[in-house]
Structures are given as C-alpha cells and as structure tokens.
Design an enzyme around this catalytic site. Structure first.
Site, PDB file in Angstrom:
ATOM      1  N   ASP A  71      40.612  29.699  32.735  1.00 19.29           N
ATOM      2  CA  ASP A  71      39.816  29.315  31.454  1.00 19.29           C
ATOM      3  C   ASP A  71      40.972  29.331  30.155  1.00 19.29           C
ATOM      4  O   ASP A  71      42.170  29.769  30.363  1.00 19.29           O
ATOM      5  CB  ASP A  71      38.781  30.474  31.049  1.00 19.29           C
ATOM      6  N   GLU A 125      38.702  35.011  31.638  1.00 22.62           N
ATOM      7  CA  GLU A 125      39.636  35.820  31.520  1.00 22.62           C
ATOM      8  C   GLU A 125      39.900  36.145  30.051  1.00 22.62           C
ATOM      9  O   GLU A 125      40.118  37.263  29.494  1.00 22.62           O
ATOM     10  CB  GLU A 125      41.114  35.700  31.885  1.00 22.62           C
TER      11      GLU A 125
HETATM   12 ZN   LIG Z   1      46.289  34.586  29.815  1.00 18.55          ZN
END
Ligand SMILES: [Zn+2]
Length: 296
Positions: A71, A125
C-alpha cells in the site's frame, strides 16, 4: 501481467502505476498473486485478504523472510510514475514498491537459493497499527512468519537498519467548565491546562540507546492539538495527541508507563489510542550476521 524476470526498475514503475492507497490494495494484490503463480516456480502461494504470501520448501537449514507492504499513502498528483534524469518518481516508488520489485524479481529469478525463502507482500502498513496486514498474518497464519532472518524492503538508502523502534500514541485531554468569555472567571479554561502538558514535552530530554552497536534515538512529540468552542467561549475541553517513538529495549507497556509518568500530577486524562512494539536488532543471530557480512 507484471514481468518479474525483467528489469526491476521497470517492475517498480509497473507497481507504482497500479494505485494502491491503504485499504484499496485488491488490484495490486491480484496482479502480484497472478504473476507469482505464473512466474515463481516452486513457490507455495497463499492469498490472505489483500496480502500475498509465497514460500519455498527446499529443506534448507535456514529461512530468509522478505517482506514489503504494497500500500501507499494517498497519491498527491504523482501518478502515473515518470522517469526523469535517471530517477523514478511517483507515489510509493521508494516507500516501498522498489523494495517489493526487488523481492518479486528475486523470487522469480534465484533458481537455487542457499536459504529457503518466504515472501510476504502485505496490505495496510501506512495506516493505524490495528489494520496492518502483517498483524493479521501473525494472528491467522503465524507459521508463515517463521524465519531465521527477516528483511523489510523499506527505504534506508542501501544501509541495513537493524530492528525497529516501537511507537505509541496517546491523547492527553483536559476538561474544564464552559462560560462566556465576558465573565471568564465563571469558567475553567481547558486549553490553558494544556500549557503544562506542552511545557513538559518541550523540556523532555529524549534518550539515545545503544543496542548491539545500533543507536536508537527516541522521540516524544506533540503531533496534534484540538480545542475551542467559539471566539467568545471559555473552552471546556482540549486535547493534545502525543506520539512516542521508543527504542526496542522498552515494551509497549513500559513505554506507556514512561509517558504516563511524564504527565503525572497534571489535571489531565491520558488515553492510549495506538501502539506497535519495537523489535530488537538481533544482529548476533547467525543468519543476521551473514547478512551483515554479505552487505559489506
Ligand atoms: Zn513503508
């Protein structure tokens, strides 16, 4: 289809050109999964939500885990990618689709690895820790995270950064009594109470800690402030959000205790809103020592 065998820079650009803001990684996960199934011979492949996991089972004496998040933060008018003066630009290029590209390229091209390899391409993340795909994998597929050494492809300028700091966020809230500012003595100003909180943060001396030859620099910072009702109202509520980045010799509980002690005695309420533990560098483990030696 993503070409895992080709130039990793072209592969990076192809990954960047698939928008994948956190919580919207379905398409990039589909493409990575399809490419691995077609091009990474001998890998066992599993899909877990929008994470893709792949591993060899060659019975090697050690296992190396290669992990990267797929992401990105929200794009800022910086897609698709563009190559200018030998530099690739575009949302997520350095953090961390270039790392992902290298790992995917290795999975497809290293025919006879010395270690078994586990590849973890995971989602979410860049947002709150509770949503992090790596945490979900730890809960749902813990055996997939067993390894002798793990390499995260986050940008570090080509250096090994061993271990990682922990992080936590607290909201420090002050309460008061609302009143018209023309009769301010009838109220109790919550914003003023934050003055003591900010003074302690400003005076705080953060630690530097040496662990296994790695220096960790802690930081305790106000990152947001909220409060106020109207231009003529004594506010009854105000809060400051504080982020503590702490060395991995503290657990989350110990770090929280440290933060609570800092605000001890003040007329405020402190609530933990987010936390993630740090990780010790582990450079004394044989597999890690070999990595450090190989990297020079
Ligand atoms: Zn990163």
């Amino acid at each position: 289809v993503l070409d895992l065998h080709g130039d990793p820079i072209a592969l990076t650009a192809a990954l960047v050109d698939i928008p994948s803001e956190s919580r919207d990684e379905g398409r990039i996960a589909d493409e990575i999964e399809a490419a691995l199934r077609e091009q990474a011979a001998g890998f066992e492949i599993v899909r877990n939500a929008d994470a893709v996991l792949a591993r060899t089972n060659l019975r090697r004496p050690s296992r190396v885990l290669l992990a990267g998040h797929i992401d990105t933060v929200p794009a800022a008018d910086n897609l698709p990618s563009r190559l200018a003066d030998g530099q690739l630009h575009g949302c997520g290029t350095s953090d961390m689709k270039s790392g992902d590209a290298v790992f995917l390229h290795l999975a497809a091209t290293v025919a006879d690895p010395r270690h078994d390899i586990t590849l973890v391409m995971y989602d979410c993340e860049e947002i709150e820790a509770a949503a992090n795909g790596l945490g979900r994998i730890e809960r749902e597929l813990p055996d997939w995270l067993q390894a002798d050494v793990a390499i995260l492809g986050e940008p570090s300028g080509g250096y090994i950064e061993a271990g990682c700091q922990g992080t936590l966020r607290v909201v420090v809230s002050a309460a008061g009594t609302r009143a018209h500012s023309a009769r301010s003595w009838l109220g109790d100003n919550a914003i003023h109470k934050l003055g003591d909180v900010l003074a302690r943060l400003k005076a705080y001396q953060a630690r530097s800690v040496d662990i296994d030859g790695c220096t960790y620099r802690e930081g305790l910072s106000a990152v947001r402030i909220d409060g106020g009702v109207a231009g003529n109202v004594i506010p009854d509520a105000a809060s400051v959000t504080v982020n503590f980045r702490f060395a991995p010799d503290r657990s989350v509980d110990e770090a929280l205790k440290h933060v609570l002690e800092l605000f001890d005695g003040l007329d405020v309420d402190v609530q933990l809103t987010d936390s993630a533990a740090g990780a010790l560098p582990g450079l004394t483990a044989p597999a890690a020592a070999a990595l450090v030696e190989a990297a020079g």
